[in-house]
Design an enzyme around this catalytic site. Structure first.
Site, PDB file in Angstrom:
ATOM      1  CB  THR A  45      -5.100   7.775   2.846  1.00  0.00           C
ATOM      2  OG1 THR A  45      -5.049   6.602   3.646  1.00  0.00           O
ATOM      3  CG2 THR A  45      -4.414   8.916   3.573  1.00  0.00           C
ATOM      4  CB  THR A  46      -5.711   9.650  -1.982  1.00  0.00           C
ATOM      5  OG1 THR A  46      -4.511   8.930  -1.709  1.00  0.00           O
ATOM      6  CG2 THR A  46      -5.392  10.797  -2.918  1.00  0.00           C
ATOM      7  CE1 TYR A 108      -5.226   7.766  19.966  1.00  0.00           C
ATOM      8  CE2 TYR A 108      -6.977   6.281  20.639  1.00  0.00           C
ATOM      9  CZ  TYR A 108      -6.143   7.348  20.911  1.00  0.00           C
ATOM     10  OH  TYR A 108      -6.213   7.982  22.122  1.00  0.00           O
ATOM     11  CE1 TYR A 134      -2.107   1.864   2.334  1.00  0.00           C
ATOM     12  CE2 TYR A 134      -4.260   2.834   2.812  1.00  0.00           C
ATOM     13  CZ  TYR A 134      -2.940   2.981   2.469  1.00  0.00           C
ATOM     14  OH  TYR A 134      -2.420   4.235   2.264  1.00  0.00           O
ATOM     15  NE  ARG A 139      -1.541   8.721   5.167  1.00  0.00           N
ATOM     16  CZ  ARG A 139      -1.889  10.013   5.234  1.00  0.00           C
ATOM     17  NH1 ARG A 139      -2.607  10.438   6.267  1.00  0.00           N
ATOM     18  NH2 ARG A 139      -1.543  10.861   4.298  1.00  0.00           N
ATOM     19  CE  LYS A 162      -2.121   2.447  -1.162  1.00  0.00           C
ATOM     20  NZ  LYS A 162      -3.095   3.559  -1.014  1.00  0.00           N
ATOM     21  CB  ILE A 204      -2.686   1.562  -4.928  1.00  0.00           C
ATOM     22  CG1 ILE A 204      -3.176   0.147  -5.256  1.00  0.00           C
ATOM     23  CG2 ILE A 204      -3.867   2.475  -4.598  1.00  0.00           C
ATOM     24  CD1 ILE A 204      -3.917  -0.542  -4.138  1.00  0.00           C
TER      25      ILE A 204
END
Length: 295
Positions: A45-46, A108, A134, A139, A162, A204
């Site tokens: 994401t980052t 989604y 993760y 999100r 994560k 993380i």
């Protein structure tokens, strides 16, 4: 599987034309290695993975791994909401030689817990690489339950998670129910110390771009039984952690890196640069003295 205790979810530097800037990427990697990062998570994401093409992701994976060599682990973000596409990207990342892959909870399309289990199991069985799950319901909309994570931990190469679920009860249940060598990393900087307190391995981190050494020191204090010192550091670092998420990530951390003399460029649409008010707020907690401390 132990990847270290402070891993950085690395930004992807862009040049003035919005293309991946490999010279800046090399400099950023060396900065992170020198300032507290035990490992790098690339293309997450980052790293603005939603705006990177498959070819860009593979090029970044290869470049970062070639730059790092064997110094620290490189974990490639190869997850998506398309199981088949994730298998392909995971297998290509394995050919490149990364040290592991991170697979995000599908977003989604909102699969059931059984769908999540089959998704991750199918990808894991397509590779020999260590797999980090993760979970980030903020999100992906759905939360991967502790029971699903515990079931997945029984698959040989699913070795870590994560955890950005924000629920310490779930975190504790995962740690209690998974094998002793299955590692859990906080996915939120501000939850690092609470997660450590229930048996987590580390974090993380986004903030480690700016305060990596300090994050390391906080974790070390805790693991050495110096809980009061760790708590004091947590409180001191909290304003910086908070500031780095005052706007959609990774916009603030990229701005902070640029402020501290580590050029990484801007963000790709649909993200937009910080406005003047946001920049002024960020500058108040990322002072010039920080540049000297981390460069």
């Amino acid at each position: 599987m132990y990847f270290g205790q402070v891993l950085t979810a690395m930004v992807t530097p862009f040049n003035a034309n919005g293309e991946v800037d490999y010279e800046a990427t090399a400099a950023l990697v060396q900065h992170l290695i020198a300032n507290g990062s035990d490992g790098l998570v690339v293309g997450g994401t980052t790293g603005e993975s939603p705006t990177l093409t498959t070819e860009e992701k593979l090029q970044v994976f290869k470049f970062v791994k070639d730059t790092v060599g064997e110094q620290i682990p490189v974990i490639a973000g190869t997850g998506s909401n398309n199981t088949h596409a994730s298998i392909q990207l995971t297998q290509q990342a394995e050919e490149i030689g990364v040290d592991g892959v991170m697979l995000v909870t599908p977003y989604y399309n909102k699969p059931s817990q059984e769908g999540l289990f089959q998704h991750f199991k199918t990808i894991a069985q397509s590779t020999s690489l260590p797999v980090m799950l993760y979970n980030i319901p903020g999100r992906s909309v759905i939360n991967m339950s502790p029971e699903t994570i515990i079931a997945l931990s029984k698959i040989d190469n699913i070795v870590s998670v994560k955890d950005a679920g924000g629920n310490l009860d779930d975190t504790a249940a995962i740690i209690q129910g998974t094998p002793v060598d299955f590692t859990l990393y906080s996915g939120d900087d501000s939850m690092t110390l609470p997660v450590l307190s229930v048996g987590g391995t580390g974090v993380i981190s986004v903030a480690s771009h700016i305060i990596g050494n300090e994050m390391q020191a906080m974790v070390q204090h805790f693991k050495h039984g110096e809980v009061q010192q760790a708590a004091a550091m947590h409180r001191k670092l909290l304003p910086i952690m908070k500031a780095l998420f005052e706007a959609p990530s990774p916009t603030p951390v990229k701005a902070a890196l640029n402020i501290t003399g580590i050029p990484v460029g801007g963000v790709r649409l649909p993200l937009v640069p910080l406005n003047e008010t946001e920049m002024n707020t960020l500058r108040q907690v990322i002072p010039v003295r920080q540049t000297r401390a981390i460069s």
